[in-house]
Design a protein around this motif. Structure first.
Motif, PDB file in Angstrom:
ATOM      1  N   GLU A  34       0.825  -1.213   0.000  1.00  0.00           N
ATOM      2  CA  GLU A  34       0.000   0.000   0.000  1.00  0.00           C
ATOM      3  C   GLU A  34       0.854   1.257   0.000  1.00  0.00           C
ATOM      4  N   ARG A  35       1.931   1.254   0.791  1.00  0.00           N
ATOM      5  CA  ARG A  35       2.821   2.417   0.824  1.00  0.00           C
ATOM      6  C   ARG A  35       3.537   2.587  -0.516  1.00  0.00           C
ATOM      7  N   ILE A  36       3.981   1.477  -1.099  1.00  0.00           N
ATOM      8  CA  ILE A  36       4.651   1.552  -2.395  1.00  0.00           C
ATOM      9  C   ILE A  36       3.731   2.187  -3.435  1.00  0.00           C
ATOM     10  N   ASP A  37       2.491   1.711  -3.492  1.00  0.00           N
ATOM     11  CA  ASP A  37       1.546   2.254  -4.474  1.00  0.00           C
ATOM     12  C   ASP A  37       1.259   3.721  -4.207  1.00  0.00           C
ATOM     13  N   TYR A  38       1.174   4.093  -2.942  1.00  0.00           N
ATOM     14  CA  TYR A  38       0.922   5.498  -2.598  1.00  0.00           C
ATOM     15  C   TYR A  38       2.064   6.383  -3.094  1.00  0.00           C
ATOM     16  N   TRP A  39       3.308   5.959  -2.844  1.00  0.00           N
ATOM     17  CA  TRP A  39       4.457   6.762  -3.263  1.00  0.00           C
ATOM     18  C   TRP A  39       4.591   6.804  -4.778  1.00  0.00           C
ATOM     19  N   ILE A  40       4.319   5.678  -5.439  1.00  0.00           N
ATOM     20  CA  ILE A  40       4.368   5.684  -6.908  1.00  0.00           C
ATOM     21  C   ILE A  40       3.316   6.637  -7.457  1.00  0.00           C
ATOM     22  N   GLY A  41       2.138   6.622  -6.855  1.00  0.00           N
ATOM     23  CA  GLY A  41       1.076   7.518  -7.299  1.00  0.00           C
ATOM     24  C   GLY A  41       1.431   8.985  -7.160  1.00  0.00           C
ATOM     25  N   ARG A  42       2.331   9.303  -6.245  1.00  0.00           N
ATOM     26  CA  ARG A  42       2.784  10.675  -6.046  1.00  0.00           C
ATOM     27  C   ARG A  42       4.081  10.974  -6.805  1.00  0.00           C
ATOM     28  N   ASN A  43       4.517  10.004  -7.624  1.00  0.00           N
ATOM     29  CA  ASN A  43       5.753  10.160  -8.411  1.00  0.00           C
ATOM     30  C   ASN A  43       6.953  10.503  -7.538  1.00  0.00           C
ATOM     31  N   SER A  44       7.018   9.892  -6.362  1.00  0.00           N
ATOM     32  CA  SER A  44       8.081  10.233  -5.417  1.00  0.00           C
ATOM     33  C   SER A  44       9.176   9.173  -5.315  1.00  0.00           C
ATOM     34  N   LEU A  45       9.055   8.043  -6.049  1.00  0.00           N
ATOM     35  CA  LEU A  45      10.045   6.984  -5.975  1.00  0.00           C
ATOM     36  C   LEU A  45      10.908   6.930  -7.230  1.00  0.00           C
ATOM     37  N   SER A  46      12.207   6.743  -7.037  1.00  0.00           N
ATOM     38  CA  SER A  46      13.132   6.463  -8.130  1.00  0.00           C
ATOM     39  C   SER A  46      14.125   5.424  -7.639  1.00  0.00           C
ATOM     40  N   CYS A  47      14.847   4.771  -8.550  1.00  0.00           N
ATOM     41  CA  CYS A  47      15.758   3.727  -8.127  1.00  0.00           C
ATOM     42  C   CYS A  47      16.965   3.633  -9.051  1.00  0.00           C
ATOM     43  N   LEU A  48      18.013   3.047  -8.517  1.00  0.00           N
ATOM     44  CA  LEU A  48      19.235   2.770  -9.254  1.00  0.00           C
ATOM     45  C   LEU A  48      19.494   1.279  -9.131  1.00  0.00           C
ATOM     46  N   GLN A  49      19.408   0.567 -10.253  1.00  0.00           N
ATOM     47  CA  GLN A  49      19.615  -0.875 -10.256  1.00  0.00           C
ATOM     48  C   GLN A  49      21.068  -1.176 -10.596  1.00  0.00           C
ATOM     49  N   ALA A  50      21.776  -1.842  -9.703  1.00  0.00           N
ATOM     50  CA  ALA A  50      23.131  -2.310  -9.953  1.00  0.00           C
ATOM     51  C   ALA A  50      23.099  -3.832 -10.076  1.00  0.00           C
ATOM     52  N   GLU A  51      24.261  -4.413 -10.330  1.00  0.00           N
ATOM     53  CA  GLU A  51      24.305  -5.852 -10.571  1.00  0.00           C
ATOM     54  C   GLU A  51      23.849  -6.643  -9.352  1.00  0.00           C
TER      55      GLU A  51
END
Length: 271
Positions: A34-51
């Motif tokens: 629920e928190r993940i969806d809330y933050w995504i809905g507010r465009n507040s999450l970004s990430c850096l994928q490493a190996e």
């Protein structure tokens, strides 16, 4: 490259890849769906994928909160170094490292090597099932939609944005709608409030504050007693408090809370 998180499935896939990459995994990411969806809905999450690691950034009140999931400490160090060179990572960064003190020191050391410093340490307090308590004193009310702005201003005035997880207006509104936010009025203003969350048999006391101008009137006692009655079905109560705040800890102990083994080490850095 740091990229915006557009959906929960992609984020969970990245976390799963890290989990499979090594047996010594370290993480400070414990968000519910629920928190993940809330933050995504507010465009507040970004990430850096490493190996062998994933770094998640959450925009919050003009700075970013940093979360990590890494196969081991070496992978954590590498992804933090990689993020420090990116133009998308700038300004104030904070990270909450939650766990047992002896387990957190190596992780904190990696953050220090990458430009972070210790800012604060919180300890978790726990209380088992509360007995019924008598109610007396000022009237305790459920907060409503009309109270959101006043409650937000009340908390903004009292809380440190880097140390405390200050709720957004939407979160306050949702807590009020669920009946998880109670208050006592002091004239036309908020005299005190208590906000909580309940998951299963555990209730998390998030905020319990009385305005300086309304102290010594029994407001705090009435709020917490009402809270215990509202959560009479809960078997465990938890909260977090600054480790060196002796006055607050003494107050919580008065109501049956005791320290357990977990701490939250808050690290802060600037890019």
């Amino acid at each position: 490259m740091i990229q915006a998180v557009r959906n929960r499935a992609e984020l969970l896939d990245g976390l799963e890849r890290v989990r499979r990459a090594g047996a010594g995994a370290v993480t400070n990411w414990f968000a519910t769906p629920e928190r993940i969806d809330y933050w995504i809905g507010r465009n507040s999450l970004s990430c850096l994928q490493a190996e062998r690691a994933l770094l998640i950034l959450r925009r919050d009140r003009g700075f970013h909160r940093v979360y990590h999931s890494a196969a081991d400490l070496a992978a954590l160090s590498a992804v933090l170094r990689s993020a420090s060179g990116g133009p998308a990572v700038n300004g104030i960064l904070t990270a909450d490292l939650v766990g047992r003190p002896q387990d957190l020191e190596p992780v904190a050391g990696i953050y220090r090597e990458n430009g972070f410093a210790d800012r604060q340490c919180l300890v978790r307090l726990i209380r088992m099932a509360a007995e019924e308590v008598a109610m007396s004193g000022p009237d305790v009310e459920f907060a409503g939609p009309a109270d959101v702005a006043a409650i937000a201003a009340f908390l903004d005035r009292l809380l440190d944005p880097y140390t405390d997880q200050i709720p957004e207006d939407d979160e306050i509104r949702e807590a009020a709608a669920r009946g998880n936010l109670i208050l006592v009025r002091h004239g036309e203003s908020v005299g005190g409030l208590l906000m909580f969350e309940t998951m299963g048999l555990t209730s998390h006391l998030r905020y319990w504050y009385v305005d300086d101008g309304a102290r010594n009137q029994g407001i705090g006692a009435c709020l917490i007693r009402r809270y215990f009655r509202l959560c009479s079905g809960s078997r465990r109560f938890i909260l977090w408090v600054v480790r060196d705040n002796a006055d607050a800890i003494a107050k919580y102990r008065h109501y049956g809370f005791r320290e357990d083994a977990l701490v939250d080490r808050i690290m802060i850095g600037r890019r």
